[in-house]
Design an enzyme around this catalytic site. Structure first.
Site, PDB file in Angstrom:
ATOM      1  N   GLU A  93      -9.785 -22.746 -28.187  1.00  7.61           N
ATOM      2  CA  GLU A  93     -10.402 -23.163 -29.443  1.00  7.61           C
ATOM      3  C   GLU A  93     -11.720 -22.423 -29.573  1.00  7.61           C
ATOM      4  OE1 GLU A  93     -10.552 -27.467 -29.228  1.00  7.61           O
ATOM      5  OE2 GLU A  93      -8.456 -27.598 -29.847  1.00  7.61           O
ATOM      6  N   CYS A 137     -15.361 -33.450 -20.287  1.00  8.19           N
ATOM      7  CA  CYS A 137     -14.342 -32.646 -19.594  1.00  8.19           C
ATOM      8  C   CYS A 137     -14.996 -31.484 -18.842  1.00  8.19           C
ATOM      9  CB  CYS A 137     -13.320 -32.137 -20.594  1.00  8.19           C
ATOM     10  SG  CYS A 137     -14.059 -31.236 -21.956  1.00  8.19           S
ATOM     11  N   GLY A 180      -7.231 -34.205 -24.830  1.00  7.34           N
ATOM     12  CA  GLY A 180      -7.073 -35.478 -24.132  1.00  7.34           C
ATOM     13  C   GLY A 180      -6.582 -35.244 -22.723  1.00  7.34           C
ATOM     14  N   THR A 190      -0.854 -36.958 -21.265  1.00  5.63           N
ATOM     15  CA  THR A 190      -0.538 -37.066 -22.695  1.00  5.63           C
ATOM     16  C   THR A 190      -0.179 -35.686 -23.254  1.00  5.63           C
ATOM     17  OG1 THR A 190      -2.280 -38.738 -22.754  1.00  5.63           O
ATOM     18  CG2 THR A 190      -1.341 -38.095 -24.861  1.00  5.63           C
ATOM     19  N   ASN A 214     -14.226 -39.476 -25.455  1.00  6.74           N
ATOM     20  CA  ASN A 214     -15.464 -39.232 -24.693  1.00  6.74           C
ATOM     21  C   ASN A 214     -16.592 -38.649 -25.547  1.00  6.74           C
ATOM     22  OD1 ASN A 214     -13.879 -36.868 -24.795  1.00  6.74           O
ATOM     23  ND2 ASN A 214     -15.058 -35.995 -23.117  1.00  6.74           N
ATOM     24  N   GLU A 225      -6.016 -29.042 -25.111  1.00  3.87           N
ATOM     25  CA  GLU A 225      -7.250 -29.016 -24.311  1.00  3.87           C
ATOM     26  C   GLU A 225      -7.216 -30.248 -23.428  1.00  3.87           C
ATOM     27  OE1 GLU A 225      -9.372 -26.600 -24.321  1.00  3.87           O
ATOM     28  OE2 GLU A 225      -8.563 -25.507 -26.024  1.00  3.87           O
TER      29      GLU A 225
HETATM   30  P1  NDP Z   1      -5.698 -39.538 -23.768  1.00  2.00           P
HETATM   31  O1  NDP Z   1      -4.780 -38.432 -23.443  1.00  2.00           O
HETATM   32  O2  NDP Z   1      -5.372 -40.893 -23.277  1.00  2.00           O
HETATM   33  O3  NDP Z   1      -5.854 -39.693 -25.339  1.00  2.00           O
HETATM   34  C1  NDP Z   1      -6.238 -38.637 -26.186  1.00  2.00           C
HETATM   35  C2  NDP Z   1      -5.734 -38.921 -27.583  1.00  2.00           C
HETATM   36  O4  NDP Z   1      -4.315 -38.903 -27.577  1.00  2.00           O
HETATM   37  C3  NDP Z   1      -6.129 -40.294 -28.102  1.00  2.00           C
HETATM   38  O5  NDP Z   1      -6.357 -40.222 -29.479  1.00  2.00           O
HETATM   39  C4  NDP Z   1      -4.912 -41.116 -27.789  1.00  2.00           C
HETATM   40  O6  NDP Z   1      -4.805 -42.257 -28.567  1.00  2.00           O
HETATM   41  C5  NDP Z   1      -3.815 -40.117 -28.098  1.00  2.00           C
HETATM   42  N1  NDP Z   1      -2.529 -40.405 -27.483  1.00  2.00           N
HETATM   43  C6  NDP Z   1      -2.242 -41.229 -26.440  1.00  2.00           C
HETATM   44  N2  NDP Z   1      -0.916 -41.218 -26.192  1.00  2.00           N
HETATM   45  C7  NDP Z   1      -0.349 -40.369 -27.080  1.00  2.00           C
HETATM   46  C8  NDP Z   1       0.997 -39.916 -27.321  1.00  2.00           C
HETATM   47  N3  NDP Z   1       2.019 -40.356 -26.600  1.00  2.00           N
HETATM   48  N4  NDP Z   1       1.199 -39.022 -28.297  1.00  2.00           N
HETATM   49  C9  NDP Z   1       0.167 -38.540 -29.021  1.00  2.00           C
HETATM   50  N5  NDP Z   1      -1.110 -38.946 -28.869  1.00  2.00           N
HETATM   51  C10 NDP Z   1      -1.377 -39.835 -27.898  1.00  2.00           C
HETATM   52  O7  NDP Z   1      -7.133 -39.059 -23.314  1.00  2.00           O
HETATM   53  P2  NDP Z   1      -8.460 -39.902 -23.332  1.00  2.00           P
HETATM   54  O8  NDP Z   1      -8.728 -40.383 -24.710  1.00  2.00           O
HETATM   55  O9  NDP Z   1      -8.394 -40.875 -22.210  1.00  2.00           O
HETATM   56  O10 NDP Z   1      -9.545 -38.764 -23.037  1.00  2.00           O
HETATM   57  C11 NDP Z   1      -9.906 -38.390 -21.766  1.00  2.00           C
HETATM   58  C12 NDP Z   1      -9.188 -37.126 -21.365  1.00  2.00           C
HETATM   59  O11 NDP Z   1      -9.469 -36.084 -22.279  1.00  2.00           O
HETATM   60  C13 NDP Z   1      -9.648 -36.603 -20.022  1.00  2.00           C
HETATM   61  O12 NDP Z   1      -8.531 -36.213 -19.272  1.00  2.00           O
HETATM   62  C14 NDP Z   1     -10.486 -35.398 -20.374  1.00  2.00           C
HETATM   63  O13 NDP Z   1     -10.560 -34.428 -19.367  1.00  2.00           O
HETATM   64  C15 NDP Z   1      -9.788 -34.894 -21.577  1.00  2.00           C
HETATM   65  N6  NDP Z   1     -10.676 -34.042 -22.355  1.00  2.00           N
HETATM   66  C16 NDP Z   1     -10.444 -32.692 -22.391  1.00  2.00           C
HETATM   67  C17 NDP Z   1     -11.309 -31.846 -23.073  1.00  2.00           C
HETATM   68  C18 NDP Z   1     -11.051 -30.371 -23.150  1.00  2.00           C
HETATM   69  O14 NDP Z   1     -11.634 -29.740 -24.022  1.00  2.00           O
HETATM   70  N7  NDP Z   1     -10.226 -29.795 -22.306  1.00  2.00           N
HETATM   71  C19 NDP Z   1     -12.496 -32.377 -23.752  1.00  2.00           C
HETATM   72  C20 NDP Z   1     -12.637 -33.793 -23.653  1.00  2.00           C
HETATM   73  C21 NDP Z   1     -11.753 -34.593 -22.983  1.00  2.00           C
HETATM   74  P3  NDP Z   1      -5.404 -43.670 -28.038  1.00  2.00           P
HETATM   75  O15 NDP Z   1      -6.790 -43.441 -27.585  1.00  2.00           O
HETATM   76  O16 NDP Z   1      -5.339 -44.487 -29.237  1.00  2.00           O
HETATM   77  O17 NDP Z   1      -4.511 -44.102 -26.937  1.00  2.00           O
END
Ligand code: NDP
Length: 480
Positions: free
Chosen positions: A461, A282, A226, A230, A150, A248
């Site tokens: 963080e 987020c 993320g 995940t 994002n 996070e």
């Molecule tokens: P995901 O959890 O799908 O992915 C995050 C990262 O993890 C990506 O690089 C993804 O790779 C990787 N990933 C996916 N599966 C695995 C696994 N099994 N093991 C290790 N790594 C993995 O999140 P999104 O990218 O869809 O991001 C959106 C989410 O992030 C929302 O829920 C949002 O709220 C959260 N977020 C939280 C923030 C915070 O500070 N709390 C800030 C910003 C976002 P790939 O993309 O290649 O699948």
């Protein structure tokens, strides 16, 4: 077609297995490039390179590392336009937003941690005439960083900057959905003087590359941003290995609007906190809770403003909302809007895909959507949608507002709008959230702790918290 490459041991290279994945431009829905479909073998190569590089990087000391990271910040700044265009193309966000927020913030992350490390204190504890203890904080060694799509460069650098400043070497994975600016960064590392192997960037799928980083026995700390699902999978794998974890995760953030607020300021900011970056931050407020006495006034004024927002070409400076990040995500968000309807919600505006003209016809655009008429326990008000969708709920009094605000499994951010200072303090104390903004949104001081409670994450963080996460504290006791 652009061809993106991994950065391993200072070298830009394809995946060892030779596979490639398509990268899409959300604005047009078309493929613009390919990225390495890496796997555990690429991760292994990177981990080995990082371990070889660690002693010299650590020995460079705070001053030496600071100088290098400041050079990297400058290199990004010198190429700000290039980075901003790439971020907008890759993510679908308005170019103006990438130019104003994403890339300046990535630069600030490097500048902040490059200098924060110079001021990172260690503590001493005197025991009268018995002994003196001091806390020695040393880098962990080689750490894993995994970031989402994002705010691609912004969140990627939010992790790697403190990790590197603290003296670690890094194996990092940007989201496969938005890899472009991390790749652009990797092309600057050599020029900035980052020694080979200190920063390794591996592209590819989460379940392959992310999972390999999480499970690698020589990566004792993982910093992840993320989704909550995940995060749970990462914790499941990492916990039995006793890895240090910073998670996070998602949010379902409430915005509490009291009748005594500065209405105009609140209205303007609530439109921003709902729909900036197509609602894909987020920290966006997705549940707007409004004191009943001003509910109708708020609803009508808010919907009028939201209807006036322009969904359009991300490169057009007059665009308010660009495309959402992927076709799958667009379908997911539209599915949630259908769910809201089936749960009895009324869509006040938006509620559909927007089809633009010409080259943008196949792009992934959604009209900003406002929904009312749903109670707190339905799925629409419980689950993270992470798109341009907000719900409105009325409340009666402070206790009701707090109960509604806390009624989800998440606890990341929240916003309070009131002119009553005592009330602001009371409500801020009672909200289950890691971050509370009063009469504002998204003002960020990088020294402050950042993170969530409940299913929004574990750990903090930012500032000294990030430097502590990326170091191990050792107590040394000297008998006097
Ligand atoms: P995901 O959890 O799908 O992915 C995050 C990262 O993890 C990506 O690089 C993804 O790779 C990787 N990933 C996916 N599966 C695995 C696994 N099994 N093991 C290790 N790594 C993995 O999140 P999104 O990218 O869809 O991001 C959106 C989410 O992030 C929302 O829920 C949002 O709220 C959260 N977020 C939280 C923030 C915070 O500070 N709390 C800030 C910003 C976002 P790939 O993309 O290649 O699948």
């Amino acid at each position: 077609m652009e061809q993106l490459l991994n950065l391993i041991d200072g070298e830009l290279r394809p995946a060892l297995g030779g596979g490639w994945l398509d990268v899409h431009a959300p604005a047009t829905g078309t493929v613009y490039g390919e990225l390495p479909d890496s796997d555990q073998c690429d991760v292994e190569l990177a981990v080995q390179a990082a371990h070889r590089a660690f002693p010299a990087w650590n020995a460079l000391g705070r001053d030496g590392r600071s100088t290098v990271l400041l050079r990297l910040a400058q290199a990004i700044e010198d190429d700000l336009e290039g980075f901003a265009h790439d971020e907008s193309r890759d993510n679908g966000k308005p170019l103006s937003l990438a130019r104003r927020v994403d890339i300046p913030r990535a630069i600030a992350n490097f500048r902040f941690f490059a200098t924060a490390i110079l001021h990172f204190p260690s503590e001493a504890h005197l025991m009268d005439d018995v002994a003196v203890n001091y806390t020695d904080r040393q880098p962990i060694g080689v750490v894993g960083c995994i970031s989402p799509w994002n705010l691609p460069l912004y969140l990627f650098t939010w992790k790697i900057a403190p990790a590197l400043a603290a003296g670690n070497c890094v194996v990092a994975k940007p989201s496969e959905v938005t890899p472009l600016t991390a790749f652009r960064l990797s092309t600057l590392c050599e020029k900035a003087g980052i020694p080979s192997g200190v920063l390794n960037i591996i592209h590819g799928l989460g379940p392959k590359v992310g999972a390999a980083i999480t499970a690698h026995p020589r990566l004792p700390a993982i910093s992840f941003t993320g989704g909550t699902r995940t995060g749970a999978e990462i914790a499941r794998v990492a916990a039995p290995m006793f890895k240090k974890l910073s998670l996070e995760l998602g949010g379902k953030n409430p915005v509490l609007v009291f009748a005594d607020c500065d209405f105009d300021e609140m209205l303007k900011t609530t439109v921003r906190s709902s729909f900036t970056n197509q609602g894909q931050i987020c920290l966006c407020g997705s549940r707007i809770l409004v004191e009943r006495s001003i509910y109708t006034k708020f609803r009508d004024a808010f919907v009028e403003r939201v209807k006036a927002l322009k969904v359009g070409d991300p490169s057009d400076p007059t665009t308010d909302l660009g495309a959402v990040v992927s076709k799958g995500h667009m379908e997911n968000v539209l599915g949630y809007i259908e769910l809201a309807r089936s749960e009895g919600g009324t869509v006040l505006c938006g509620g559909e895909r927007v089809q633009l003209d010409g080259m943008l016809q196949e792009g992934w655009y959604i009209a900003p959507t406002v929904i009312e008429g749903l109670g707190p326990v339905c799925r629409t008000n419980q689950e993270e949608i992470f798109g341009p969708v907000v719900t409105l709920q009325p409340f009666d009094g402070e206790a009701d507002a707090v109960a509604l605000a806390n009624a989800t499994p998440y606890g990341l951010a929240s916003v309070i709008w009131t002119r009553d200072g005592q009330r602001a303090l009371r409500v801020a104390r009672d909200l289950n959230a890691g971050i509370v903004w009063v009469n504002c949104w998204m003002i960020r001081d990088l020294r402050t702790p950042f993170g969530g409670v409940k299913q929004s994450g574990v750990g903090r963080e930012g500032g000294v918290d990030a430097l502590r996460f990326f170091t191990e504290a050792k107590n040394v006791c000297l008998k006097l």
